[in-house]
Scaffold this motif. Sequence first.
Motif, mmCIF file in Angstrom:
data_model
loop_
_atom_site.group_PDB
_atom_site.id
_atom_site.type_symbol
_atom_site.label_atom_id
_atom_site.label_comp_id
_atom_site.label_asym_id
_atom_site.label_seq_id
_atom_site.Cartn_x
_atom_site.Cartn_y
_atom_site.Cartn_z
ATOM 1 N N SER A 19 0.818 -1.223 0.000
ATOM 2 C CA SER A 19 0.000 0.000 0.000
ATOM 3 C C SER A 19 0.847 1.267 0.000
ATOM 4 O O SER A 19 0.338 2.354 -0.243
ATOM 5 N N GLY A 20 2.146 1.119 0.286
ATOM 6 C CA GLY A 20 3.016 2.292 0.366
ATOM 7 C C GLY A 20 3.071 2.898 1.751
ATOM 8 O O GLY A 20 3.557 4.015 1.936
ATOM 9 N N ARG A 21 2.591 2.171 2.759
ATOM 10 C CA ARG A 21 2.537 2.733 4.124
ATOM 11 C C ARG A 21 3.916 3.140 4.621
ATOM 12 O O ARG A 21 4.056 4.169 5.276
ATOM 13 N N LYS A 22 4.941 2.353 4.297
ATOM 14 C CA LYS A 22 6.301 2.672 4.750
ATOM 15 C C LYS A 22 6.816 3.940 4.069
ATOM 16 O O LYS A 22 7.359 4.830 4.720
ATOM 17 N N THR A 23 6.624 4.039 2.761
ATOM 18 C CA THR A 23 7.067 5.220 2.011
ATOM 19 C C THR A 23 6.366 6.471 2.534
ATOM 20 O O THR A 23 7.007 7.493 2.790
ATOM 21 N N VAL A 24 5.052 6.378 2.704
ATOM 22 C CA VAL A 24 4.278 7.519 3.205
ATOM 23 C C VAL A 24 4.744 7.889 4.613
ATOM 24 O O VAL A 24 5.019 9.067 4.899
ATOM 25 N N ALA A 25 4.863 6.902 5.486
ATOM 26 C CA ALA A 25 5.275 7.157 6.875
ATOM 27 C C ALA A 25 6.633 7.844 6.933
ATOM 28 O O ALA A 25 6.810 8.832 7.652
ATOM 29 N N ILE A 125 -3.150 3.326 5.660
ATOM 30 C CA ILE A 125 -2.834 3.628 4.270
ATOM 31 C C ILE A 125 -3.243 2.411 3.430
ATOM 32 O O ILE A 125 -2.852 1.286 3.736
ATOM 33 N N TYR A 126 -4.029 2.658 2.394
ATOM 34 C CA TYR A 126 -4.491 1.521 1.590
ATOM 35 C C TYR A 126 -4.540 1.880 0.106
ATOM 36 O O TYR A 126 -4.535 3.050 -0.284
ATOM 37 N N VAL A 127 -4.573 0.844 -0.699
ATOM 38 C CA VAL A 127 -4.682 0.961 -2.156
ATOM 39 C C VAL A 127 -5.500 -0.230 -2.647
ATOM 40 O O VAL A 127 -5.441 -1.314 -2.062
ATOM 41 N N ASP A 128 -6.228 -0.020 -3.711
ATOM 42 C CA ASP A 128 -6.984 -1.103 -4.332
ATOM 43 C C ASP A 128 -6.030 -2.229 -4.742
ATOM 44 O O ASP A 128 -4.912 -1.982 -5.201
ATOM 45 N N ARG A 129 -6.489 -3.439 -4.590
ATOM 46 C CA ARG A 129 -5.700 -4.640 -4.900
ATOM 47 C C ARG A 129 -5.077 -4.586 -6.307
ATOM 48 O O ARG A 129 -3.903 -4.872 -6.489
ATOM 49 N N ASP A 130 -5.866 -4.183 -7.315
ATOM 50 C CA ASP A 130 -5.367 -4.156 -8.698
ATOM 51 C C ASP A 130 -4.222 -3.161 -8.885
ATOM 52 O O ASP A 130 -3.286 -3.411 -9.640
ATOM 53 N N ILE A 131 -4.294 -2.031 -8.179
ATOM 54 C CA ILE A 131 -3.227 -1.027 -8.278
ATOM 55 C C ILE A 131 -1.937 -1.574 -7.667
ATOM 56 O O ILE A 131 -0.852 -1.388 -8.221
ATOM 57 N N ILE A 132 -2.063 -2.271 -6.544
ATOM 58 C CA ILE A 132 -0.878 -2.870 -5.918
ATOM 59 C C ILE A 132 -0.232 -3.872 -6.871
ATOM 60 O O ILE A 132 0.993 -3.874 -7.050
ATOM 61 N N ILE A 133 -1.051 -4.691 -7.496
ATOM 62 C CA ILE A 133 -0.521 -5.700 -8.438
ATOM 63 C C ILE A 133 0.210 -5.005 -9.588
ATOM 64 O O ILE A 133 1.334 -5.384 -9.932
ATOM 65 N N ASN A 169 -3.957 5.685 -0.988
ATOM 66 C CA ASN A 169 -2.691 6.129 -1.571
ATOM 67 C C ASN A 169 -2.671 5.920 -3.085
ATOM 68 O O ASN A 169 -1.940 5.097 -3.610
ATOM 69 N N THR A 170 -3.481 6.696 -3.803
ATOM 70 C CA THR A 170 -3.483 6.588 -5.262
ATOM 71 C C THR A 170 -2.446 7.521 -5.880
ATOM 72 O O THR A 170 -1.934 7.259 -6.953
ATOM 73 N N ASP A 171 -2.144 8.622 -5.179
ATOM 74 C CA ASP A 171 -1.131 9.570 -5.644
ATOM 75 C C ASP A 171 -0.248 9.905 -4.446
ATOM 76 O O ASP A 171 -0.722 10.501 -3.469
ATOM 77 N N LEU A 172 1.026 9.513 -4.519
ATOM 78 C CA LEU A 172 1.917 9.629 -3.357
ATOM 79 C C LEU A 172 1.999 11.052 -2.803
ATOM 80 O O LEU A 172 1.882 11.260 -1.591
ATOM 81 N N ALA A 173 2.178 12.051 -3.669
ATOM 82 C CA ALA A 173 2.307 13.438 -3.200
ATOM 83 C C ALA A 173 1.056 13.893 -2.449
ATOM 84 O O ALA A 173 1.153 14.509 -1.373
ATOM 85 N N HIS A 174 -0.119 13.553 -2.993
ATOM 86 C CA HIS A 174 -1.369 13.928 -2.326
ATOM 87 C C HIS A 174 -1.527 13.201 -0.995
ATOM 88 O O HIS A 174 -2.001 13.782 -0.018
ATOM 89 N N THR A 175 -1.157 11.929 -0.980
ATOM 90 C CA THR A 175 -1.267 11.134 0.247
ATOM 91 C C THR A 175 -0.371 11.712 1.333
ATOM 92 O O THR A 175 -0.804 11.894 2.477
ATOM 93 N N VAL A 176 0.880 12.000 0.987
ATOM 94 C CA VAL A 176 1.827 12.558 1.969
ATOM 95 C C VAL A 176 1.308 13.893 2.494
ATOM 96 O O VAL A 176 1.350 14.156 3.702
ATOM 97 N N PHE A 177 0.779 14.728 1.613
ATOM 98 C CA PHE A 177 0.231 16.024 2.027
ATOM 99 C C PHE A 177 -0.934 15.827 2.997
ATOM 100 O O PHE A 177 -0.993 16.466 4.060
ATOM 101 N N ALA A 178 -1.861 14.934 2.652
ATOM 102 C CA ALA A 178 -3.037 14.689 3.492
ATOM 103 C C ALA A 178 -2.647 14.153 4.865
ATOM 104 O O ALA A 178 -3.167 14.604 5.897
ATOM 105 N N VAL A 179 -1.715 13.211 4.878
ATOM 106 C CA VAL A 179 -1.300 12.613 6.149
ATOM 107 C C VAL A 179 -0.506 13.623 6.986
ATOM 108 O O VAL A 179 -0.658 13.687 8.214
#
Length: 195
Positions: A19-25, A125-133, A169-179
Amino acid sequence: MYQLKEKEMIFVFTGPDGSGRKTVADMVGTTLGIKKVISYTSRAKRPSEVDGQDYHFISREQFEEGINNKEFVEVTEIDGNFYGIKGYDIEQEFKNNDFIYLILNSSGARTLKKLFGEKVSRIYIYVDRDIIIERQKALGVSQEIIDFHFKHYDEDMAYKDECKHAVENTDLAHTVFAVTEILEGYMDRQLEEKD
Protein backbone atom coordinates in the motif's frame (compact mmCIF):
# COMPACT_ATOMS: atom_id res chain seq x y z
CA MET A 1 6.16 -0.40 30.60
CA TYR A 2 6.87 3.19 29.61
CA GLN A 3 4.22 5.71 30.71
CA LEU A 4 3.69 8.39 28.08
CA LYS A 5 3.75 11.96 29.32
CA GLU A 6 0.83 14.29 28.65
CA LYS A 7 2.20 15.82 25.44
CA GLU A 8 3.70 12.61 24.00
CA MET A 9 2.03 10.75 21.15
CA ILE A 10 2.64 7.68 18.97
CA PHE A 11 1.56 7.65 15.32
CA VAL A 12 1.10 4.14 13.95
CA PHE A 13 1.06 3.64 10.18
CA THR A 14 -0.68 0.48 9.09
CA GLY A 15 -2.35 -1.04 6.04
CA PRO A 16 -1.91 -3.95 3.63
CA ASP A 17 1.42 -4.99 2.07
CA GLY A 18 2.14 -2.98 -1.06
CA SER A 19 0.00 0.00 0.00
CA GLY A 20 3.02 2.29 0.37
CA ARG A 21 2.54 2.73 4.12
CA LYS A 22 6.30 2.67 4.75
CA THR A 23 7.07 5.22 2.01
CA VAL A 24 4.28 7.52 3.21
CA ALA A 25 5.27 7.16 6.88
CA ASP A 26 8.94 7.89 6.21
CA MET A 27 8.19 10.90 3.98
CA VAL A 28 5.76 12.37 6.53
CA GLY A 29 8.20 11.61 9.37
CA THR A 30 11.00 13.41 7.53
CA THR A 31 8.74 16.37 6.67
CA LEU A 32 7.63 16.83 10.28
CA GLY A 33 10.89 15.80 11.96
CA ILE A 34 9.28 12.86 13.76
CA LYS A 35 11.53 9.95 14.77
CA LYS A 36 10.77 6.37 13.75
CA VAL A 37 10.92 3.43 16.12
CA ILE A 38 12.13 0.48 14.08
CA SER A 39 10.63 -2.98 14.50
CA TYR A 40 12.63 -6.17 14.96
CA THR A 41 12.06 -9.26 12.84
CA SER A 42 13.36 -12.80 12.66
CA ARG A 43 12.70 -13.09 8.93
CA ALA A 44 15.43 -12.89 6.31
CA LYS A 45 16.31 -9.50 4.85
CA ARG A 46 14.92 -8.83 1.36
CA PRO A 47 17.38 -7.53 -1.28
CA SER A 48 16.13 -3.93 -1.14
CA GLU A 49 16.04 -3.73 2.66
CA VAL A 50 18.61 -2.15 4.96
CA ASP A 51 19.26 -3.45 8.47
CA GLY A 52 18.53 -0.73 11.04
CA GLN A 53 16.48 1.25 8.54
CA ASP A 54 13.68 -1.08 7.46
CA TYR A 55 13.92 -3.48 10.39
CA HIS A 56 16.43 -4.71 12.93
CA PHE A 57 17.07 -8.18 11.50
CA ILE A 58 17.87 -10.67 14.26
CA SER A 59 17.87 -14.46 14.51
CA ARG A 60 14.87 -16.38 15.80
CA GLU A 61 16.95 -17.36 18.85
CA GLN A 62 17.74 -13.69 19.62
CA PHE A 63 14.07 -12.84 19.20
CA GLU A 64 12.94 -15.62 21.53
CA GLU A 65 15.53 -14.50 24.09
CA GLY A 66 14.08 -10.97 23.87
CA ILE A 67 10.56 -12.35 24.41
CA ASN A 68 11.72 -14.35 27.43
CA ASN A 69 13.40 -11.23 28.87
CA LYS A 70 10.17 -9.24 28.32
CA GLU A 71 11.97 -6.73 26.07
CA PHE A 72 9.09 -6.50 23.59
CA VAL A 73 5.88 -4.52 24.18
CA GLU A 74 4.38 -6.04 21.05
CA VAL A 75 5.10 -9.30 19.21
CA THR A 76 3.34 -10.72 16.16
CA GLU A 77 4.09 -13.96 14.35
CA ILE A 78 3.31 -13.96 10.62
CA ASP A 79 4.07 -16.92 8.37
CA GLY A 80 6.51 -18.34 10.92
CA ASN A 81 8.45 -15.09 11.43
CA PHE A 82 8.41 -12.85 14.49
CA TYR A 83 7.93 -9.07 14.35
CA GLY A 84 8.04 -6.81 17.38
CA ILE A 85 8.76 -3.48 19.06
CA LYS A 86 11.02 -3.12 22.08
CA GLY A 87 9.79 -0.97 24.95
CA TYR A 88 13.31 0.41 25.44
CA ASP A 89 13.34 1.81 21.89
CA ILE A 90 10.07 3.70 22.47
CA GLU A 91 11.39 5.09 25.76
CA GLN A 92 14.69 6.18 24.15
CA GLU A 93 12.96 8.09 21.33
CA PHE A 94 10.73 9.91 23.82
CA LYS A 95 13.79 11.23 25.67
CA ASN A 96 14.26 13.90 22.98
CA ASN A 97 10.94 13.86 21.10
CA ASP A 98 7.28 14.39 21.93
CA PHE A 99 6.11 12.48 18.86
CA ILE A 100 7.27 9.20 17.35
CA TYR A 101 5.97 6.93 14.61
CA LEU A 102 5.95 3.22 13.89
CA ILE A 103 5.01 1.10 10.88
CA LEU A 104 3.07 -1.98 11.99
CA ASN A 105 0.66 -4.56 10.66
CA SER A 106 -2.91 -4.56 12.00
CA SER A 107 -2.08 -6.93 14.86
CA GLY A 108 0.79 -4.73 16.07
CA ALA A 109 -1.28 -1.56 15.68
CA ARG A 110 -4.11 -3.11 17.69
CA THR A 111 -1.69 -4.11 20.48
CA LEU A 112 -0.15 -0.63 20.72
CA LYS A 113 -3.62 0.96 20.83
CA LYS A 114 -4.54 -1.36 23.74
CA LEU A 115 -1.31 -0.52 25.58
CA PHE A 116 -1.27 3.26 25.12
CA GLY A 117 -4.92 4.11 24.40
CA GLU A 118 -5.58 7.70 23.33
CA LYS A 119 -1.84 8.33 23.03
CA VAL A 120 -1.87 6.25 19.83
CA SER A 121 -3.27 7.57 16.57
CA ARG A 122 -3.56 4.98 13.80
CA ILE A 123 -3.17 6.08 10.18
CA TYR A 124 -4.39 3.45 7.75
CA ILE A 125 -2.83 3.63 4.27
CA TYR A 126 -4.49 1.52 1.59
CA VAL A 127 -4.68 0.96 -2.16
CA ASP A 128 -6.98 -1.10 -4.33
CA ARG A 129 -5.70 -4.64 -4.90
CA ASP A 130 -5.37 -4.16 -8.70
CA ILE A 131 -3.23 -1.03 -8.28
CA ILE A 132 -0.88 -2.87 -5.92
CA ILE A 133 -0.52 -5.70 -8.44
CA GLU A 134 0.24 -3.20 -11.23
CA ARG A 135 2.83 -1.39 -9.10
CA GLN A 136 4.53 -4.59 -8.02
CA LYS A 137 4.67 -5.95 -11.57
CA ALA A 138 6.18 -2.63 -12.74
CA LEU A 139 8.88 -3.06 -10.07
CA GLY A 140 9.65 -6.54 -11.41
CA VAL A 141 8.26 -8.36 -8.37
CA SER A 142 7.64 -12.04 -9.11
CA GLN A 143 4.10 -13.44 -9.17
CA GLU A 144 5.05 -15.72 -6.26
CA ILE A 145 5.94 -12.70 -4.07
CA ILE A 146 2.80 -10.82 -5.19
CA ASP A 147 0.64 -13.82 -4.24
CA PHE A 148 2.44 -14.02 -0.89
CA HIS A 149 1.71 -10.33 -0.19
CA PHE A 150 -1.98 -10.87 -0.88
CA LYS A 151 -2.31 -13.74 1.57
CA HIS A 152 -3.31 -11.24 4.27
CA TYR A 153 -4.86 -8.47 2.11
CA ASP A 154 -8.54 -9.02 3.02
CA GLU A 155 -7.72 -9.47 6.69
CA ASP A 156 -5.62 -6.27 6.64
CA MET A 157 -8.33 -4.31 4.80
CA ALA A 158 -10.89 -5.35 7.42
CA TYR A 159 -8.84 -3.40 10.00
CA LYS A 160 -9.39 -0.07 8.19
CA ASP A 161 -12.63 0.72 10.04
CA GLU A 162 -10.89 0.42 13.43
CA CYS A 163 -8.48 3.24 12.54
CA LYS A 164 -9.38 6.88 13.09
CA HIS A 165 -7.71 7.98 9.86
CA ALA A 166 -7.72 6.14 6.51
CA VAL A 167 -6.09 7.56 3.40
CA GLU A 168 -6.16 5.94 -0.03
CA ASN A 169 -2.69 6.13 -1.57
CA THR A 170 -3.48 6.59 -5.26
CA ASP A 171 -1.13 9.57 -5.64
CA LEU A 172 1.92 9.63 -3.36
CA ALA A 173 2.31 13.44 -3.20
CA HIS A 174 -1.37 13.93 -2.33
CA THR A 175 -1.27 11.13 0.25
CA VAL A 176 1.83 12.56 1.97
CA PHE A 177 0.23 16.02 2.03
CA ALA A 178 -3.04 14.69 3.49
CA VAL A 179 -1.30 12.61 6.15
CA THR A 180 1.05 15.48 7.05
CA GLU A 181 -2.00 17.65 7.69
CA ILE A 182 -3.55 14.97 9.90
CA LEU A 183 -0.42 14.68 12.04
CA GLU A 184 0.07 18.45 12.20
CA GLY A 185 -3.43 18.65 13.69
CA TYR A 186 -2.30 16.50 16.63
CA MET A 187 1.02 18.28 16.97
CA ASP A 188 -0.54 21.78 16.94
CA ARG A 189 -3.10 20.72 19.52
CA GLN A 190 -0.33 19.55 21.84
CA LEU A 191 1.64 22.78 21.35
CA GLU A 192 -1.45 24.89 22.11
CA GLU A 193 -2.00 23.05 25.38
CA LYS A 194 1.48 24.08 26.56
CA ASP A 195 0.65 27.84 26.41
